[in-house]
Write a protein that holds these residues in place. Sequence first.
Motif, mmCIF file in Angstrom:
data_model
loop_
_atom_site.group_PDB
_atom_site.id
_atom_site.type_symbol
_atom_site.label_atom_id
_atom_site.label_comp_id
_atom_site.label_asym_id
_atom_site.label_seq_id
_atom_site.Cartn_x
_atom_site.Cartn_y
_atom_site.Cartn_z
ATOM 1 N N LEU A 1 13.003 1.831 -1.029
ATOM 2 C CA LEU A 1 12.756 2.133 -2.265
ATOM 3 C C LEU A 1 12.480 0.796 -2.968
ATOM 4 O O LEU A 1 13.299 -0.181 -3.158
ATOM 5 N N VAL A 2 11.069 0.643 -3.701
ATOM 6 C CA VAL A 2 10.740 -0.492 -4.319
ATOM 7 C C VAL A 2 11.727 -0.621 -5.746
ATOM 8 O O VAL A 2 11.644 -1.461 -6.385
ATOM 9 N N THR A 3 12.239 0.753 -6.300
ATOM 10 C CA THR A 3 12.963 0.629 -7.450
ATOM 11 C C THR A 3 14.095 -0.198 -7.316
ATOM 12 O O THR A 3 14.780 -0.807 -8.175
ATOM 13 N N HIS A 4 14.709 -0.326 -6.164
ATOM 14 C CA HIS A 4 16.093 -0.979 -5.677
ATOM 15 C C HIS A 4 15.534 -2.544 -5.302
ATOM 16 O O HIS A 4 16.422 -3.264 -5.437
ATOM 17 N N GLN B 1 2.849 -1.504 -4.878
ATOM 18 C CA GLN B 1 4.387 -0.641 -4.690
ATOM 19 C C GLN B 1 4.025 0.926 -4.630
ATOM 20 O O GLN B 1 4.842 1.537 -4.254
ATOM 21 N N GLU B 2 2.916 1.106 -5.030
ATOM 22 C CA GLU B 2 2.427 2.657 -4.914
ATOM 23 C C GLU B 2 0.872 2.872 -4.765
ATOM 24 O O GLU B 2 0.185 2.110 -5.169
ATOM 25 N N GLY C 1 8.170 5.195 1.698
ATOM 26 C CA GLY C 1 9.243 5.396 0.962
ATOM 27 C C GLY C 1 10.797 5.290 1.570
ATOM 28 O O GLY C 1 12.011 5.551 0.930
ATOM 29 N N PRO D 1 12.399 -4.778 -5.883
ATOM 30 C CA PRO D 1 11.214 -4.997 -6.746
ATOM 31 C C PRO D 1 10.094 -5.971 -5.982
ATOM 32 O O PRO D 1 9.176 -5.810 -6.445
ATOM 33 N N ARG E 1 18.554 -8.644 -2.216
ATOM 34 C CA ARG E 1 17.857 -7.772 -2.933
ATOM 35 C C ARG E 1 16.525 -8.185 -3.591
ATOM 36 O O ARG E 1 15.916 -7.544 -3.723
#
Length: 146
Positions: free
Chosen positions: A74-77, A93-94, A71, A79, A46
């Motif tokens: 997911l960059v939230t999951h 990342q965005e 998307g 990093p 991860r």
Amino acid sequence: MKNVANCPKCGALFVKALRPICNPCYKEQEDNYDKVSRFMRRKQNRMASIREVHEKTDVPLEQIHQFVKEGRILVTHFPNMGYPCESCGKLIQEGRICASCKGNITGGLEKIAKEKEFQQRTEENIKAEENAKNKTYHSLNDRIDN
């Protein structure tokens, strides 16, 4: 037959209906996504960087970048995942450009706006001085000697 096009990946002729690429290329793209997705789901992977994911899965970097942009990853999951800034290439990342490039662009635009404003004020001052000169008049009585 305006819906017929060449696939941008392989050059094959296909009917462009739902996707911008042909079915075999789309299937390959989805297989690559499955590889990346399975790799990233493992707990030990991860925190992997894009380079590590590329090396372990043999999926092209551009395609991994595309998955993050869309998307699908997911960059939230994850990093350490991202894609390059369109201006300098730094991983983001965005958006399309990084914060420093955005600052450079907005700073440059503000500078141009200030220069235009200064130019307009200078032109207005010059016109005002010319108008003041044109409004001045002289009386003949002032020139007559007593």
